[in-house]
Write a protein that holds these residues in place. Structure first.
Motif, short mmCIF file in Angstrom:
data_model
loop_
_atom_site.label_atom_id
_atom_site.label_comp_id
_atom_site.label_asym_id
_atom_site.label_seq_id
_atom_site.Cartn_x
_atom_site.Cartn_y
_atom_site.Cartn_z
N LEU A 98 13.40 -8.90 2.52
CA LEU A 98 14.46 -8.16 1.84
C LEU A 98 15.04 -8.99 0.70
CD1 LEU A 98 16.60 -6.18 4.46
CD2 LEU A 98 15.32 -5.28 2.54
N ASP A 99 14.19 -9.32 -0.25
CA ASP A 99 14.63 -10.10 -1.41
C ASP A 99 14.42 -9.33 -2.71
OD1 ASP A 99 11.89 -10.10 -1.59
OD2 ASP A 99 11.65 -12.26 -1.68
N GLY A 100 14.13 -8.03 -2.58
CA GLY A 100 13.91 -7.19 -3.75
C GLY A 100 12.45 -6.95 -4.06
N ARG A 101 11.54 -7.63 -3.38
CA ARG A 101 10.11 -7.48 -3.69
C ARG A 101 9.59 -6.07 -3.40
NH1 ARG A 101 7.43 -11.63 0.46
NH2 ARG A 101 9.32 -12.75 -0.10
N ASN A 102 10.28 -5.36 -2.48
CA ASN A 102 9.83 -4.02 -2.09
C ASN A 102 10.69 -2.90 -2.68
OD1 ASN A 102 7.68 -4.96 -0.50
ND2 ASN A 102 9.03 -5.29 1.25
N ALA A 103 11.46 -3.23 -3.70
CA ALA A 103 12.37 -2.24 -4.27
C ALA A 103 11.64 -1.33 -5.26
CB ALA A 103 13.54 -2.95 -4.95
N HIS A 104 10.62 -0.66 -4.76
CA HIS A 104 9.92 0.35 -5.56
C HIS A 104 9.26 1.34 -4.60
CE1 HIS A 104 6.93 -2.81 -4.68
NE2 HIS A 104 6.04 -1.83 -4.66
N LEU A 105 9.04 2.55 -5.09
CA LEU A 105 8.46 3.62 -4.27
C LEU A 105 6.95 3.61 -4.39
CD1 LEU A 105 10.89 6.56 -5.20
CD2 LEU A 105 11.13 4.89 -3.36
N THR A 106 6.30 4.12 -3.35
CA THR A 106 4.85 4.29 -3.38
C THR A 106 4.51 5.70 -2.92
OG1 THR A 106 4.62 3.44 -1.13
CG2 THR A 106 4.44 1.85 -2.91
N ASP A 107 3.25 6.08 -3.08
CA ASP A 107 2.84 7.46 -2.81
C ASP A 107 1.92 7.56 -1.59
OD1 ASP A 107 0.55 6.27 -3.77
OD2 ASP A 107 0.13 7.82 -5.28
N GLY A 108 2.01 6.60 -0.66
CA GLY A 108 1.10 6.59 0.48
C GLY A 108 1.19 7.83 1.35
N VAL A 109 2.40 8.31 1.61
CA VAL A 109 2.55 9.52 2.44
C VAL A 109 1.93 10.72 1.73
CG1 VAL A 109 4.20 11.13 3.49
CG2 VAL A 109 4.59 8.66 3.65
N GLN A 110 2.22 10.85 0.45
CA GLN A 110 1.66 11.97 -0.31
C GLN A 110 0.13 11.91 -0.34
OE1 GLN A 110 4.24 10.03 -1.20
NE2 GLN A 110 5.70 11.09 -2.52
N ARG A 111 -0.43 10.74 -0.56
CA ARG A 111 -1.89 10.63 -0.63
C ARG A 111 -2.55 10.94 0.71
NH1 ARG A 111 -4.56 6.26 -1.36
NH2 ARG A 111 -2.94 4.71 -1.01
N ALA A 112 -1.93 10.49 1.78
CA ALA A 112 -2.53 10.69 3.10
C ALA A 112 -2.33 12.10 3.64
CB ALA A 112 -1.95 9.68 4.09
N LEU A 113 -1.17 12.71 3.35
CA LEU A 113 -0.80 13.97 4.00
C LEU A 113 -0.65 15.15 3.05
CD1 LEU A 113 1.95 12.56 6.42
CD2 LEU A 113 -0.48 12.93 6.90
N GLY A 114 -0.57 14.89 1.74
CA GLY A 114 -0.39 15.98 0.80
C GLY A 114 1.00 16.58 0.82
N ARG A 115 1.98 15.82 1.28
CA ARG A 115 3.37 16.28 1.30
C ARG A 115 4.28 15.09 1.07
NH1 ARG A 115 5.93 14.31 5.56
NH2 ARG A 115 4.94 14.05 7.61
N PRO A 116 5.54 15.34 0.68
CA PRO A 116 6.47 14.22 0.48
C PRO A 116 6.99 13.67 1.80
CG PRO A 116 7.58 16.29 0.04
CD PRO A 116 6.13 16.63 0.27
N PRO A 117 7.48 12.44 1.81
CA PRO A 117 8.08 11.88 3.02
C PRO A 117 9.49 12.41 3.26
CG PRO A 117 8.20 10.30 1.23
CD PRO A 117 7.42 11.47 0.71
#
Length: 251
Positions: free
Chosen positions: A212-231
Motif C-alpha cells: 500500500l505505497d501507491g504502486r497499485n493505484a490504477h485500475l485494470t480490466d481483468g474482470v471485464q476480460r474474463a467475464l465480459g462484465r464490469p466488477p
C-alpha cells in the motif's frame, strides 16, 4: 453448474492442509483442474516451496490446469506465479487487489464495528475488489476454454482511499465510521498486545509498508476480460452487507 468439485480444506475428506504435504496427493488425485489459494499469502517465505511441491505433485497426478490466486504489486507472490507458469501444466493467474471482504469478514471487521478504522496507511488509493468477482473469474478459468495463459489482474471499478471506504460504510449503515491513521509501530504494538501471532504481524506490516505505497493505484480490466462484465462497486457491496445486518453493531 453440475461440475464435480472437491473442496481442499482441513475439514474436508480427503483433508488438505498446507502444513501437511503428505495429504496433498489424495486431494489432487483425479482432479482435472485445481484452484490454488495459499494461506496466509503468497508473499510469506514458505509459499514458494509449497507452490513448487504442489505443482510437482499436480503434474505427476495428471492435473491439466492450475488457477493461482495471487496479489497485485507483490514481487514475492509473482515468484510463485512463475513456478506455476513454468510447471508444464496449463495455467491461469488471478492477481487481485485488496478485498472488499476485508471489512466484512477479515481483519478489519472489528475496526468497523468499533466505529474507527485505525490503520497505518496514508492517503493511498486502492481499487478494492469483491471476492465474489474473484470467485467468478476463478470458476470461468476452471470450467471454460479460452483462459489458458492469461494473467487476469482484477480490480474494482474505482480507486478509493480508506477514508472513502469509511464514508461508504457510514452511508450504508447510517452510523458514523471514521478512518484514523496511526503510526506503523503503534499499529504493530497493538497487534502484539492483542496476542496476534508473529506471522500475521509480519504479513500485515509487509502489506501496509510494501504494497500500500501507491504502486497499485490504477485500475485494470481483468474482470471485464474474463467475464465480459464490469466488477462490483464497493458501494453496492456496502449496501448488501448493511442490509444483511453484518455491521448492525457499528458504533
Amino acid at each position: 453448474m453440475g461440475v464435480e468439485t472437491r473442496i481442499g480444506s482441513r475439514s474436508a475428506v480427503p483433508a488438505f492442509d498446507w502444513q501437511v504435504p503428505a495429504g496433498w496427493d489424495a486431494a489432487l488425485k483425479g482432479a482435472h483442474a485445481v484452484y490454488i489459494s495459499y494461506t496466509p499469502d503468497l508473499a510469506v517465505p514458505a509459499a514458494k516451496d509449497a507452490i513448487q511441491e504442489l505443482t510437482h505433485r499436480a503434474k505427476a497426478l495428471g492435473v491439466k490446469h492450475l488457477v493461482l490466486l495471487s496479489g497485485r504489486g507483490e514481487p514475492d507472490a509473482q515468484a510463485s506465479e512463475r513456478i506455476v507458469q513454468e510447471s508444464g501444466i496449463d495455467w491461469t493467474i488471478v492477481r487481485a487487489s485488496w478485498f472488499n471482504q476485508n471489512f466484512s469478514e477479515g481483519e478489519f471487521l472489528p475496526l468497523v464495528l468499533s466505529g474507527h478504522i485505525t490503520l497505518p496507511v496514508g492517503h493511498v488509493q486502492e481499487p478494492f475488489i469483491d471476492a465474489d468477482d474473484i470467485a467468478d473469474v476463478a470458476v470461468a478459468a476452471l470450467t471454460q476454454t479460452g483462459h489458458t495463459g492469461e494473467v487476469y489482474e482484477v480490480t474494482g471499478p474505482r480507486l478509493m482511499t480508506f477514508e472513502d471506504v469509511a464514508q461508504e460504510i457510514s452511508n450504508a449503515t447510517g452510523s458514523l465510521v471514521n478512518f484514523v491513521r496511526i503510526p506503523s509501530e503503534d499499529f504493530l504494538q497493538g497487534l502484539r498486545q492483542a496476542g496476534a501471532p508473529d506471522d500475521q504481524i509480519w504479513l500485515l506490516d509487509y502489506l501496509f509498508t510494501n504494497v500500500l505505497d501507491g504502486r497499485n493505484a490504477h485500475l485494470t480490466d481483468g474482470v471485464q476480460r474474463a467475464l465480459g462484465r464490469p466488477p462490483k462497486d464497493f458501494s453496492e457491496f456496502a449496501r448488501e452487507m448493511a442490509a444483511a445486518g453484518l455491521w448492525r453493531d457499528a458504533a
